[in-house]
Design a protein around this motif. Structure first.
Motif, short mmCIF file in Angstrom:
data_model
loop_
_atom_site.label_atom_id
_atom_site.label_comp_id
_atom_site.label_asym_id
_atom_site.label_seq_id
_atom_site.Cartn_x
_atom_site.Cartn_y
_atom_site.Cartn_z
N SER A 127 8.55 2.66 6.75
CA SER A 127 7.55 3.04 8.02
C SER A 127 6.49 3.75 7.64
CB SER A 127 8.22 3.38 8.99
OG SER A 127 8.98 2.52 9.89
N ALA A 128 6.74 4.78 6.68
CA ALA A 128 5.89 5.83 6.28
C ALA A 128 4.55 4.98 5.23
CB ALA A 128 6.44 6.81 5.63
N ALA A 129 5.25 4.34 4.44
CA ALA A 129 4.55 3.35 3.50
C ALA A 129 3.40 2.40 4.21
CB ALA A 129 5.34 2.84 2.54
N LEU A 130 4.12 1.87 5.30
CA LEU A 130 3.25 1.00 6.11
C LEU A 130 2.10 1.77 6.76
CD1 LEU A 130 5.98 -1.47 7.53
CD2 LEU A 130 4.15 -2.06 6.25
N ARG A 131 2.21 3.00 7.28
CA ARG A 131 1.16 3.84 7.76
C ARG A 131 0.16 4.21 6.64
NH1 ARG A 131 5.51 5.24 11.33
NH2 ARG A 131 6.08 6.93 10.00
N ASP A 132 0.92 4.41 5.46
CA ASP A 132 -0.01 4.86 4.44
C ASP A 132 -1.01 3.62 4.19
OD1 ASP A 132 0.91 7.30 4.41
OD2 ASP A 132 2.16 6.99 2.70
N LEU A 133 -0.54 2.53 3.89
CA LEU A 133 -1.16 1.25 3.71
C LEU A 133 -2.11 0.91 4.64
CD1 LEU A 133 -1.62 -1.04 1.92
CD2 LEU A 133 0.02 -2.27 3.01
N GLU A 134 -1.71 1.05 5.91
CA GLU A 134 -2.86 0.91 7.02
C GLU A 134 -4.08 1.88 7.03
OE1 GLU A 134 -2.56 0.16 11.99
OE2 GLU A 134 -1.30 1.87 10.85
N ALA A 135 -3.62 3.11 6.81
CA ALA A 135 -4.82 3.99 6.45
C ALA A 135 -5.76 3.80 5.38
CB ALA A 135 -4.24 5.41 6.67
N ALA A 136 -5.17 3.19 4.50
CA ALA A 136 -5.78 2.88 3.02
C ALA A 136 -6.84 1.94 3.34
CB ALA A 136 -4.97 2.67 2.07
N VAL A 137 -6.39 0.68 4.25
CA VAL A 137 -7.35 -0.40 4.54
C VAL A 137 -8.26 0.12 5.47
CG1 VAL A 137 -7.16 -2.59 5.49
CG2 VAL A 137 -5.23 -2.10 4.03
N GLU A 138 -8.02 0.89 6.31
CA GLU A 138 -8.92 1.38 7.40
C GLU A 138 -10.04 2.22 6.80
OE1 GLU A 138 -6.46 3.11 10.55
OE2 GLU A 138 -6.28 1.25 11.53
#
Length: 224
Positions: A26-37
Motif C-alpha cells: 500500500s505504501a508503495a502504491l501511494r508513493d507511485l500515485e504521488a510520483a505520477v501526480e
C-alpha cells in the motif's frame, strides 16, 4: 520503493524493490500515485529495477487483508492505475522480466507497453483464489478482446513476449524499451497531449468529432 529521475522530457519512475520482484505494498502504491501526480513532463516511463517489471501486489500484505481492507487496497490500486491512464502526457511501460497480476494491470493503464524479449506476463491471481482488482477486468478485454482476456485470466497461464505481442497485450518487443519513450518524447509535446486526450475520449462519436475539430483548430492557432 519508487525512484524518480527526470531529463529530456521524460520522467522515469522506477519500481525499486528488486529483492521482492518489485511487489507493491500500500505504501508503495501511494508513493507511485504521488510520483505520477507530481510529474509534468510530456512522457512518463515506468519500469522495474532488477530482473522483474512488477510481481503485482505484495502477497504478505494481501494475505493479512480482511474484507474491508481488501476493498480499500483494491480501490488504492485502481486509483493509481487511473492516475497513469489519465496522465496529461504519454505513459510508456518498459516491461523487462516478469509482470504478474497487479504489475500487468498497471501496464494495462499505460498508453504504450513495450516488452523485452525476456519479458513474461501473467494474471496468476486465479491460482491463489483471487484476481487482480486494479481495473484489469475492465482494461484487459478492452485491449485484447473478451476471448483472449478470458483465456489469460481464467487459465493464469504465462505469456512470453511474442505471444503477448500477437494478442496486442504489448505494443512492441525490443531489447531497449526506453528508446520508445525517448522517441515519443521527441515529438511535439502539445500535439502529443492532444492526441492522447482525443484517443482516450469515451464520449459519443459526434461529441468526439466536435472535440477533435476544436483541438485541431487550437493546435493550428498555436502555429500562427
Amino acid at each position: 520503493m519508487v525512484q524518480t529521475t527526470s531529463g529530456d522530457g521524460i520522467r522515469t519512475l522506477t519500481l525499486d524493490r528488486p529483492d521482492r520482484r518489485n511487489a507493491l505494498t500500500s505504501a508503495a502504491l501511494r508513493d507511485l500515485e504521488a510520483a505520477v501526480e507530481a510529474a509534468t513532463e510530456p512522457v512518463l516511463y515506468l519500469h522495474g529495477a532488477g530482473e522483474a517489471f512488477c510481481a503485482g501486489a505484495d502477497l504478505d500484505e494481501v494475505q493479512a487483508l480482511d474484507a474491508a481492507s481488501a476493498e480499500s487496497f483494491a480501490a488504492l490500486g485502481q486509483r493509481v492505475a487511473r492516475a497513469l491512464e489519465s496522465y496529461d502526457g504519454a505513459v510508456v511501460a518498459g516491461i523487462d522480466g516478469a509482470a504478474r497480476g497487479g504489475g500487468v494491470e498497471l501496464a494495462l493503464a499505460c498508453d504504450i507497453r513495450v516488452a523485452t524479449p525476456e519479458a513474461t506476463l501473467a494474471e496468476t491471481g486465479v491460482k491463489l483464489g483471487l484476481f487482480g482488482a486494479w481495473g484489469g477486468t475492465a482494461r484487459l478485454p478492452e485491449i485484447v478482446g473478451t476471448g483472449e482476456a478470458l483465456d489469460i485470466a481464467l487459465s493464469g497461464r504465462t505469456l512470453d513476449a511474442e505471444t503477448a505481442l500477437r494478442m496486442g497485450l504489448v505494443s512492441r518487443v525490443t531489447a531497449e524499451p526506453r528508446t520508445v519513450a525517448e522517441a515519443v518524447a521527441a515529438v511535439d509535446a502539445d500535439a502529443l497531449r492532444v492526441l492522447k486526450a482525443r484517443i482516450r475520449d469515451d464520449a459519443d462519436r459526434e461529441t468526439q468529432e466536435q472535440r477533435e475539430q476544436q483541438a485541431f483548430a487550437d493546435l493550428t492557432a498555436k502555429r500562427e
